[in-house]
Design an enzyme around this catalytic site. Sequence first.
Site, PDB file in Angstrom:
ATOM      1  N   ASN A  48       9.654  -0.715  -5.897  1.00 26.27           N
ATOM      2  CA  ASN A  48       8.168  -1.518  -5.926  1.00 26.27           C
ATOM      3  C   ASN A  48       8.362  -2.867  -6.748  1.00 26.27           C
ATOM      4  O   ASN A  48       9.609  -2.941  -7.501  1.00 26.27           O
ATOM      5  CB  ASN A  48       7.115  -0.926  -6.060  1.00 26.27           C
ATOM      6  CG  ASN A  48       7.274  -0.223  -7.428  1.00 26.27           C
ATOM      7  OD1 ASN A  48       7.357  -0.708  -8.447  1.00 26.27           O
ATOM      8  ND2 ASN A  48       7.415   1.061  -7.446  1.00 26.27           N
ATOM      9  N   ASP A  85       6.013   6.495  -4.206  1.00 28.17           N
ATOM     10  CA  ASP A  85       5.320   7.684  -4.032  1.00 28.17           C
ATOM     11  C   ASP A  85       6.305   8.687  -3.063  1.00 28.17           C
ATOM     12  O   ASP A  85       5.977   9.884  -2.994  1.00 28.17           O
ATOM     13  CB  ASP A  85       4.229   7.319  -3.142  1.00 28.17           C
ATOM     14  CG  ASP A  85       3.154   6.643  -3.891  1.00 28.17           C
ATOM     15  OD1 ASP A  85       3.138   7.076  -5.127  1.00 28.17           O
ATOM     16  OD2 ASP A  85       2.316   5.886  -3.470  1.00 28.17           O
ATOM     17  N   LYS A 142      27.279   6.117   2.746  1.00 28.23           N
ATOM     18  CA  LYS A 142      26.426   5.109   3.324  1.00 28.23           C
ATOM     19  C   LYS A 142      26.068   5.190   4.828  1.00 28.23           C
ATOM     20  O   LYS A 142      26.987   5.444   5.676  1.00 28.23           O
ATOM     21  CB  LYS A 142      27.114   3.574   3.324  1.00 28.23           C
ATOM     22  CG  LYS A 142      26.321   2.173   3.571  1.00 28.23           C
ATOM     23  CD  LYS A 142      27.379   1.309   3.288  1.00 28.23           C
ATOM     24  CE  LYS A 142      26.433   0.149   3.925  1.00 28.23           C
ATOM     25  NZ  LYS A 142      27.377  -0.932   4.458  1.00 28.23           N
ATOM     26  N   ILE A 186       2.059  12.073 -13.707  1.00 22.38           N
ATOM     27  CA  ILE A 186       0.864  12.306 -14.694  1.00 22.38           C
ATOM     28  C   ILE A 186       0.276  13.446 -14.418  1.00 22.38           C
ATOM     29  O   ILE A 186      -0.274  14.249 -15.386  1.00 22.38           O
ATOM     30  CB  ILE A 186       0.244  11.098 -14.654  1.00 22.38           C
ATOM     31  CG1 ILE A 186      -0.862  10.756 -15.790  1.00 22.38           C
ATOM     32  CG2 ILE A 186      -0.437  10.993 -13.220  1.00 22.38           C
ATOM     33  CD1 ILE A 186      -1.813   9.660 -16.027  1.00 22.38           C
ATOM     34  N   ASP A 236       4.248  13.978  -8.738  1.00 21.66           N
ATOM     35  CA  ASP A 236       3.036  13.125  -9.419  1.00 21.66           C
ATOM     36  C   ASP A 236       3.306  13.289 -10.740  1.00 21.66           C
ATOM     37  O   ASP A 236       2.531  14.529 -11.316  1.00 21.66           O
ATOM     38  CB  ASP A 236       1.696  13.293  -8.848  1.00 21.66           C
ATOM     39  CG  ASP A 236       0.602  12.370  -9.290  1.00 21.66           C
ATOM     40  OD1 ASP A 236       0.560  11.972 -10.580  1.00 21.66           O
ATOM     41  OD2 ASP A 236       0.241  11.271  -8.476  1.00 21.66           O
ATOM     42  N   ALA A 238       3.998   3.399 -15.606  1.00 19.11           N
ATOM     43  CA  ALA A 238       5.222   3.160 -14.333  1.00 19.11           C
ATOM     44  C   ALA A 238       4.501   3.337 -12.945  1.00 19.11           C
ATOM     45  O   ALA A 238       3.527   3.985 -12.741  1.00 19.11           O
ATOM     46  CB  ALA A 238       6.157   4.441 -14.518  1.00 19.11           C
TER      47      ALA A 238
END
Length: 399
Positions: free
Chosen positions: A211, A279, A289, A307, A305, A275
Amino acid sequence: MSSLKDKKILIVICGGISAYKSLEFIRALRKNKAEIKTIITKSAKEFVTPLSITSLSQGKVYEDLFNPENEAEMDHISLSRWADLIVVVPATANTLSKLSNGTCDDLASTVILASNKKIFLVPAMNVRMWEHPSNQKNLNNLKEYGYKIIGPEIGDMACGEYGSGKMTEPSEIFKYVENYFKQLRRNNNLKALVTAGPTREYLDPVRYITNKSSGKQGYELAKSFRDKGFDTTLISGKTNLKPVEGIKYIEIETADEMLKETLNNLPVDVAVFSAAVADYKAKNYSKEKIKKSDQENINLTKNVDIISYVSKHNSLRPKLTIGFAAETENIDENAKKKLSEKNCDWIIANDVSNEEIGFDSKYNQVKIFYKNNSDESIEKMSKSLIAEEIVDRVIKNFN
Ligand code: CTP
């Protein structure tokens, strides 16, 4: 015990009518057992003498950049490294301009610009000079560079005018110095952990999902925790930023690595999860590849997740667990949902759809949602100042 025992303070005196007040400041520091060295600029010598400073400070006064005697004893770099704190008192408009623009044309500006220590600037000047847009622009730059500005006050000036620009009284400057070291001593027992930057979730050896996170806000948070005395760890995805000096720095790529390193570095007193963790990751990572003909469908699976894992862990949960909420719409609602679902103490929400304060910007504007249902907005400012605002609130919370 004297509050400044063993503290090394470098005082820089610039040329202004308030220069004489720096002597009173030196007297207060000495009374509290600080070790003092002083740099005096050429124009400051019109207002105070090296002899009066040495008599009060019982330390050496340095004047010239190219003085072989000084350079042999302690060169300008060693002088900047020697100090625990540098205080520029008074800081004239000319000095502020030089520091803002990176001009090093005398010993004072060279030592300050070469310094890696905390620097307090105590401005004093005529009200019109203080209010001049060029001076205000310099001040904004200096704040962003991390200088602490003390004052000025509003009052009658030596030039006969009235307004803002009067130097803060020596007894007040002394209190700032004393509080600075007190806070460092108190925070020295506290540990902080920050996660920052994007994660990379590899599909095959050459391709990954990621992202736009630049990591800037997290790095500024780590710097601010360090500067305020915390024992700090920064766990970061790959960014274009330089590792932060004076902290434990760990670089990772994937969310799984970030979780592993986070757990390895707990327990801490406060953790800020800034950070932008991807997801999803590939359901089946391909060692080879993936060929073009096989790329039509990529199967993904949810990442852990981090945290939530930490905040719901009975023994590892930091006393203060703080998350971010990067939102593009319904900011308040989404942030409050994350506060409760992720079991955080605070959620710091920001609007990442706004380019001026988004992922790659120097600036941010945030709203903090607290567990007790209150919230607080922090106006738009540089990410380094936002970091200071957040860390100051953390310190307040621990106090
Ligand atoms: N976070 C995390 N681990 C994840 C995803 C997010 O630790 N796998 C943390 C972030 O570091 C941040 C908070 O959770 O502190 C919120 O992240 P954000 O990306 O805003 O939210 P998401 O949980 O990913 O939800 P959504 O993408 O639906 O907004």
